[in-house]
Enzyme design. Structure first.
Site, mmCIF file in Angstrom:
data_model
loop_
_atom_site.group_PDB
_atom_site.id
_atom_site.type_symbol
_atom_site.label_atom_id
_atom_site.label_comp_id
_atom_site.label_asym_id
_atom_site.label_seq_id
_atom_site.Cartn_x
_atom_site.Cartn_y
_atom_site.Cartn_z
ATOM 1 N N LYS A 1 0.836 -1.205 0.000
ATOM 2 C CA LYS A 1 0.000 0.000 0.000
ATOM 3 C C LYS A 1 0.869 1.253 0.000
ATOM 4 O O LYS A 1 0.572 2.236 -0.696
ATOM 5 C CB LYS A 1 -0.939 -0.004 1.212
ATOM 6 C CG LYS A 1 -1.842 1.229 1.324
ATOM 7 C CD LYS A 1 -2.826 1.352 0.167
ATOM 8 C CE LYS A 1 -3.593 2.671 0.170
ATOM 9 N NZ LYS A 1 -4.692 2.738 1.128
ATOM 10 N N LYS B 1 -0.571 11.897 5.132
ATOM 11 C CA LYS B 1 -0.314 10.929 6.208
ATOM 12 C C LYS B 1 0.358 9.685 5.632
ATOM 13 O O LYS B 1 1.370 9.187 6.162
ATOM 14 C CB LYS B 1 -1.654 10.568 6.881
ATOM 15 C CG LYS B 1 -1.580 9.644 8.074
ATOM 16 C CD LYS B 1 -1.817 8.170 7.759
ATOM 17 C CE LYS B 1 -3.240 7.853 7.339
ATOM 18 N NZ LYS B 1 -3.420 6.402 7.075
#
Lengths: 292, 292
Positions: A169, A237
């Site tokens: 990811k 983030k």
């Protein structure tokens, strides 16, 4: 029937939990906002009063939460302790790979398998059950919960040991941020040279420059339509995870680092709530082609 | 029958000229190497003893040459002067957009329309007649030579005034170089974290990180197979065009500039003859994952 505890019923988790209900699973959901729990109840799920209550008696617990500390708090402060040995926890949040590894180890101590299974495909993919799901952790546990994954996504791949899903990811977020920036630069470059950009995108998409970003994002970028989608705040983030994980492994990511810097700048300028394709605004501003 | 003069019968021009012969055009070809002219004659074309000889009597002249000075030399030192008014020159090389504009102006003075029509799709696309062709210049001339383009490519798009084709090609090369670098970084990052990279590529390709680069190049990169394809030397040349054209227009291309720097470094290290996907080697070296 597999009993599922679902913790985190937000933009992604809400439609994912609803899809599990539709697929015939017994789903007990928890979210800090009662309105979101009610939405799950409305489609046939059960509401739970706490994360621990959602987990009690569950065969599978799924978490879809904003960040690493949220997942740690939920799993380590109660959920892992109430699960029966043999239960499987599937964390589908995007968090740090090292945290995913430590949570898997914490599960092992209790006889609970913890998989990291972040997703790609956005809100629409969550609603349509067409997510890409990249899974790290115990292979037998992956096979055991495969029917759950199949109810949520289209491309479901076991990519390695604990943390591997989060690592993939992270790589995904590196590539996406960088590609958005490249497309943004190309669009401003073409505009400055007086080119018909819609036609240019058509021909670019047909060659080696083609990408999902070009296919799905270029038209909205040309229209200056930056409603998320995926917010700059969240991609920022995630790029913190990418840069930290690259640094931990001693991997040089010059283009990824640049993308992280540019995303951070976009956020610092007050654009955190826009879609990440708003990187275009910054290239325009850097090039004196919009009000600063 | 349209008579075509074809100047430059190299890796790209050779198969393109052969496709025009196959499509029924009368093609007179010139290359400095007689062996390449002979190859055209072998498939039914005519050989010419010079660029000017190839152009004499032609309705359409096509140039496929290495760089801006080559095209200027051929067109300005003879070819434009021997063409009849109404003839069309199609430069399919990748050159500077400002040079394309000045060549179009030089043609206008003589009643000859000059189109810039660079291609994407590589040697295989040239052989298979599946090139993407991005065309700048006079729209009527574009329509007039459309049957020629259709014999060479699959995606043929008129993108704007003179130079626009080269501008789109520059944007293409910016995106491709940057995407290759991003994929290279992702692959090294995944390897350093012990992930199964073939499976990771599968799941990345299915999401927003998907790209033609990932589809067509990742497997060869994982196999360290860097036979060109498209050489680092040529992409380096093209990125010089990109950075100069961005600078001329006052456009900031931070990611494109980084990609140009990294491609230049790869070339400086002696890898100019490898496929451009060899950017992977440099990320590995920067990360201490190969002999320097």
């Amino acid at each position: 029937m597999t009993a599922i505890g679902f913790i985190g019923l937000g933009v992604m988790g809400g439609p994912m939990a609803a899809n599990l209900v539709r697929a015939g699973f017994d789903v007990a959901g928890f979210n800090r906002s009662p309105a979101k729990v009610q939405r799950l109840v409305d489609v046939g799920g059960r509401g739970a009063a706490s994360a621990v209550a959602a987990a009690e008696g569950a065969d599978v617990v799924i978490t879809v939460l904003p960040d690493s500390p949220d997942v740690e708090a939920v799993l380590l402060d109660g959920v892992l302790d109430v699960l029966a040995p043999g239960a499987v926890v599937v964390d589908m949040s995007t968090i740090r790979p090292d945290v995913a590894r430590s949570l898997a180890a914490a599960g092992d101590e209790r006889g609970v398998r913890v998989l990291d299974a972040p997703v790609s495909g956005g809100e629409q993919g969550a609603v349509d059950a067409t997510l890409s799901i990249m899974v790290g952790g115990d292979a037998a546990a992956f096979e055991a919960v495969r029917p759950v994954f199949d109810a949520l996504g289209r491309t479901v791949v076991h990519v390695g040991p604990p943390g591997a899903g989060q690592t993939v990811k992270a790589a995904n977020q590196l590539i996406v941020a960088g590609t958005l920036q490249l497309v943004a630069e190309a669009l401003v470059f073409l505009d400055a040279h007086g080119v018909d950009r819609s036609r240019a995108v058509e021909v670019l998409a047909g060659g080696l420059a083609g990408s999902a970003v070009l296919d799905r994002k270029a038209a909205a970028m040309l229209a200056h339509e930056f409603t998320p989608g995926f917010r700059v705040d969240l991609h920022h983030k995630d790029l913190g995870i990418v840069t930290a994980a690259a640094r931990d492994a001693g991997v040089a990511i010059p283009a990824g680092s640049l993308a992280a810097t540019l995303m951070a700048a976009l956020r610092a300028q007050g654009h955190g709530d826009l879609d990440h394709s708003a990187l275009l605004l910054q290239v325009e501003q850097l090039s004196g082609r919009s009000a600063p």
